[in-house]
Design a protein around this motif. Structure first.
Motif, PDB file in Angstrom:
ATOM      1  N   THR A   7     -29.770  21.519 -69.864  1.00  0.00           N
ATOM      2  CA  THR A   7     -30.404  20.698 -68.834  1.00  0.00           C
ATOM      3  C   THR A   7     -31.307  19.676 -69.529  1.00  0.00           C
ATOM      4  N   GLY A   8     -31.447  18.505 -68.917  1.00  0.00           N
ATOM      5  CA  GLY A   8     -32.202  17.445 -69.572  1.00  0.00           C
ATOM      6  C   GLY A   8     -31.462  16.866 -70.764  1.00  0.00           C
ATOM      7  N   ALA A   9     -30.139  16.966 -70.735  1.00  0.00           N
ATOM      8  CA  ALA A   9     -29.328  16.515 -71.866  1.00  0.00           C
ATOM      9  C   ALA A   9     -29.367  15.005 -72.059  1.00  0.00           C
ATOM     10  N   ASP A  10     -29.787  14.280 -71.030  1.00  0.00           N
ATOM     11  CA  ASP A  10     -29.842  12.823 -71.121  1.00  0.00           C
ATOM     12  C   ASP A  10     -31.117  12.328 -71.782  1.00  0.00           C
ATOM     13  N   GLY A  11     -32.063  13.223 -72.086  1.00  0.00           N
ATOM     14  CA  GLY A  11     -33.340  12.828 -72.651  1.00  0.00           C
ATOM     15  C   GLY A  11     -33.335  12.771 -74.167  1.00  0.00           C
ATOM     16  N   PHE A  12     -34.512  12.551 -74.704  1.00  0.00           N
ATOM     17  CA  PHE A  12     -34.703  12.393 -76.153  1.00  0.00           C
ATOM     18  C   PHE A  12     -34.225  13.625 -76.924  1.00  0.00           C
ATOM     19  N   ILE A  13     -34.876  14.757 -76.729  1.00  0.00           N
ATOM     20  CA  ILE A  13     -34.480  15.957 -77.464  1.00  0.00           C
ATOM     21  C   ILE A  13     -33.137  16.475 -76.975  1.00  0.00           C
ATOM     22  N   GLY A  59     -26.775  15.816 -61.613  1.00  0.00           N
ATOM     23  CA  GLY A  59     -27.458  16.476 -60.511  1.00  0.00           C
ATOM     24  C   GLY A  59     -28.954  16.292 -60.615  1.00  0.00           C
ATOM     25  N   ASP A  60     -29.688  17.186 -59.994  1.00  0.00           N
ATOM     26  CA  ASP A  60     -31.148  17.127 -60.004  1.00  0.00           C
ATOM     27  C   ASP A  60     -31.669  18.553 -60.171  1.00  0.00           C
ATOM     28  N   ILE A  61     -32.497  18.767 -61.169  1.00  0.00           N
ATOM     29  CA  ILE A  61     -32.979  20.110 -61.469  1.00  0.00           C
ATOM     30  C   ILE A  61     -33.783  20.692 -60.315  1.00  0.00           C
ATOM     31  N   ARG A  62     -34.248  19.831 -59.407  1.00  0.00           N
ATOM     32  CA  ARG A  62     -35.022  20.296 -58.249  1.00  0.00           C
ATOM     33  C   ARG A  62     -34.139  20.856 -57.147  1.00  0.00           C
ATOM     34  N   ASP A  63     -32.834  20.680 -57.263  1.00  0.00           N
ATOM     35  CA  ASP A  63     -31.890  21.126 -56.238  1.00  0.00           C
ATOM     36  C   ASP A  63     -31.257  22.454 -56.658  1.00  0.00           C
ATOM     37  N   PRO A  64     -31.600  23.563 -56.002  1.00  0.00           N
ATOM     38  CA  PRO A  64     -31.088  24.872 -56.434  1.00  0.00           C
ATOM     39  C   PRO A  64     -29.571  24.987 -56.348  1.00  0.00           C
ATOM     40  N   ASN A  65     -28.962  24.323 -55.366  1.00  0.00           N
ATOM     41  CA  ASN A  65     -27.504  24.409 -55.220  1.00  0.00           C
ATOM     42  C   ASN A  65     -26.798  23.727 -56.390  1.00  0.00           C
ATOM     43  N   GLY A  66     -27.298  22.562 -56.772  1.00  0.00           N
ATOM     44  CA  GLY A  66     -26.709  21.864 -57.915  1.00  0.00           C
ATOM     45  C   GLY A  66     -26.895  22.625 -59.210  1.00  0.00           C
ATOM     46  N   VAL A  67     -28.081  23.201 -59.402  1.00  0.00           N
ATOM     47  CA  VAL A  67     -28.348  23.964 -60.612  1.00  0.00           C
ATOM     48  C   VAL A  67     -27.412  25.174 -60.699  1.00  0.00           C
ATOM     49  N   LYS A  69     -24.454  25.483 -59.298  1.00  0.00           N
ATOM     50  CA  LYS A  69     -23.097  25.001 -59.564  1.00  0.00           C
ATOM     51  C   LYS A  69     -22.920  24.658 -61.039  1.00  0.00           C
ATOM     52  N   ALA A  70     -23.928  23.995 -61.627  1.00  0.00           N
ATOM     53  CA  ALA A  70     -23.848  23.616 -63.037  1.00  0.00           C
ATOM     54  C   ALA A  70     -23.819  24.840 -63.949  1.00  0.00           C
ATOM     55  N   THR A  71     -24.476  25.920 -63.523  1.00  0.00           N
ATOM     56  CA  THR A  71     -24.595  27.125 -64.351  1.00  0.00           C
ATOM     57  C   THR A  71     -23.331  27.972 -64.320  1.00  0.00           C
ATOM     58  N   GLU A  72     -22.525  27.828 -63.280  1.00  0.00           N
ATOM     59  CA  GLU A  72     -21.321  28.640 -63.144  1.00  0.00           C
ATOM     60  C   GLU A  72     -20.410  28.480 -64.365  1.00  0.00           C
ATOM     61  N   GLY A  73     -19.989  29.599 -64.921  1.00  0.00           N
ATOM     62  CA  GLY A  73     -19.078  29.591 -66.064  1.00  0.00           C
ATOM     63  C   GLY A  73     -19.759  29.422 -67.404  1.00  0.00           C
ATOM     64  N   CYS A  74     -21.085  29.315 -67.412  1.00  0.00           N
ATOM     65  CA  CYS A  74     -21.809  29.132 -68.666  1.00  0.00           C
ATOM     66  C   CYS A  74     -22.363  30.470 -69.171  1.00  0.00           C
ATOM     67  N   ASP A  75     -22.344  30.649 -70.476  1.00  0.00           N
ATOM     68  CA  ASP A  75     -22.869  31.864 -71.087  1.00  0.00           C
ATOM     69  C   ASP A  75     -24.362  31.749 -71.383  1.00  0.00           C
ATOM     70  N   ILE A  76     -24.792  30.551 -71.762  1.00  0.00           N
ATOM     71  CA  ILE A  76     -26.167  30.323 -72.201  1.00  0.00           C
ATOM     72  C   ILE A  76     -26.690  29.063 -71.537  1.00  0.00           C
TER      73      ILE A  76
END
Length: 332
Positions: A7-13, A59-67, A69-76
Motif C-alpha cells: 500500500t502506498g506504492a505510488d509514493g517515495f518509499i 483505490g483509497d486506503i480509507r475505503d474498507p471494501n477496496g482494501v 478487495k486489494a488484499t484478496e489473494g495476497c500472502d503478505i
C-alpha cells in the motif's frame, strides 16, 4: 514466491520498495491512490525492467471494501499508505485520522479476516518526539508533538492491538528520516538540493538546530524486506536507522560540499514548526533490527551519508527530474 501487497506504492518509499521486490522475484500488487488522471505516482517513473512486472490496484486506503478487495489473494501486506507531511497536519488533522488511523484499521481487519501470513505496518521516528535519551530504542516513550505523529501513534497501536487481540501476524517497522531520489520537496534534503540546483545561493530553510538520523532509501527498503522475512519480527516494533546523528545545519554543509557550492541560509518563518511541536533530537538505536533480522545500514555513518547524498543530488540535478519540483515555493 509470495504475493505481496504494497500500500502506498505510488509514493517515495513505496515506489522504491515495489521496484526492489519485483527485482527480487516477488509477485507484487501495488496499491495506488485512485485518481482521474490514471497516474500511478512515482511508479510511472520506475525502470523499464520493473514497470510491466507488477499489477496495480487503484483505490483509497480509507475505503474498507477496496482494501479488502486489494488484499484478496495476497500472502503478505506491506502497509505504507499514509499522510506524512507534518505542516499539512496542522490545518487538516481530520484527514490524518481518516487516512492513518482508519486506513491502518482497514488493513489489519482485512488481513485478519483473510488470513494473511504477515502485515508489516509502517511507523515513523516522529512518534518518539524529542529524544528523552539517545540513542532512541524501541522502549522510548511515545510523544505526539504534531497531529501527524499523534495519528501515527494511533495507527501503530491499532496494528499491534490486532496482534495482541487476534494473533494477527503484525510487525511494525519504524524508519528514521528516510531520504533519496523521488522524495517530496516538503522534506529538508530535497528542499536544500532543489534550491541549490536551481541556482540559489541563499537558501530558505526552517530551524537548523534539530538533529536527525537520516536513512538512505535503499537501506529503508532493505529493512522492509528483512522484517518481512524474519519470523522473530512478528509482534515487534523495530527501528530502521543509521545510528548516526547530524544537525540540519551540518546537513546543509554536507549537501553544499557534495554539490560543489557555497551557500548562505535565510530563516523562513513559515517553515518553522510551533515551538512545542518541533522535534529537536532524533538518533536511532538499530541493535534490535540487527538482532532479530540481521539488517544493518549500508549507508551508515558520516561516509555512508555522504554517499547517499551524492546519489540523491545526482538524481535531483538531472534536468528531467528537477523539472518536476517547484523549488521556488514552500511545499507543505
Amino acid at each position: 514466491m509470495k504475493k505481496i501487497l504494497v500500500t502506498g506504492a505510488d509514493g517515495f518509499i513505496g515506489s522504491h520498495l515495489t521496484e526492489h521486490l519485483v527485482l527480487q522475484g516477488y509477485d507484487v500488487r501495488a496499491f495506488v491512490l485512485y485518481n482521474s488522471f490514471s497516474s500511478w505516482g512515482w511508479l510511472d517513473q520506475c525502470a523499464p525492467d520493473t514497470k510491466d512486472n507488477f499489477d496495480v490496484f487503484a483505490g483509497d486506503i480509507r475505503d474498507p471494501n477496496g482494501v479488502r478487495k486489494a488484499t484478496e489473494g495476497c500472502d503478505i501486506v506491506l502497509h505504507l499508505a499514509s499522510l506524512i507531511a507534518i505542516p499539512y497536519s496542522y490545518h487538516s488533522p481530520d484527514t490524518y485520522v481518516d487516512t492513518n488511523v482508519r486506513g491502518t484499521l482497514n488493513v489489519v481487519q482485512a488481513a485478519k479476516d483473510l488470513g494473511v501470513e504477515k502485515v508489516v505496518h509502517t511507523s515513523t521516528s516522529e512518534v518518539y518526539g524529542t529524544a528523552c535519551y539517545v540513542p532512541i530504542d524501541e522502549a522510548h516513550p511515545l510523544q505526539g508533538q504534531s497531529p501527524y505523529s499523534a495519528t501515527k501513534i494511533g495507527a501503530d497501536q491499532i496494528a499491534i492491538s490486532f496482534y495482541n487481540a487476534f494473533d494477527t501476524p503484525v510487525s511494525i517497522i519504524r524508519p528514521f528520516n528516510t531520504y533519496g531520489p523521488r522524495q517530496s520537496a516538503r522534506a529538508v534534503i530535497p528542499t536544500i538540493i532543489t534550491q541549490i540546483a536551481n541556482g540559489a545561493c541563499k537558501l530558505k530553510l526552517g530551524a537548523l538546530h534539530p538533529t536527525r538520523d537520516f536513512n538512505f532509501v535503499k537501506d529503508t527498503v532493505r529493512g522492509f524486506e528483512a522484517i518481512m522475512k524474519a519470523e522473530k519480527s512478528i509482534g515487534e516494533v523495530i527501528n530502521i536507522g543509521s545510528n548516526f546523528e547530524v544537525s540540519i545545519g551540518d546537513t546543509v554543509q554536507l549537501i553544499a560540499d557534495a554539490m560543489g557550492t557555497e551557500v548562505e541560509i535565510e530563516t523562513d518563518e513559515v517553515r518553522l514548526r510551533p515551538e512545542k511541536s518541533e522535534v529537536d533530537r532524533l538518533w536511532a538505536c538499530n541493535a534490535k533490527a540487527k538482532e532479530l533480522t540481521g539488517w544493518e545500514p549500508e549507508y551508515g555513518g558520516d561516509e555512508g551519508m555522504k554517499r547517499g547524498l551524492a546519489e540523491t543530488a545526482e538524481w535531483f540535478t538531472n534536468p528531467e527530474n528537477l523539472s518536476m519540483y517547484k523549488a521556488d515555493r514552500y511545499n507543505i
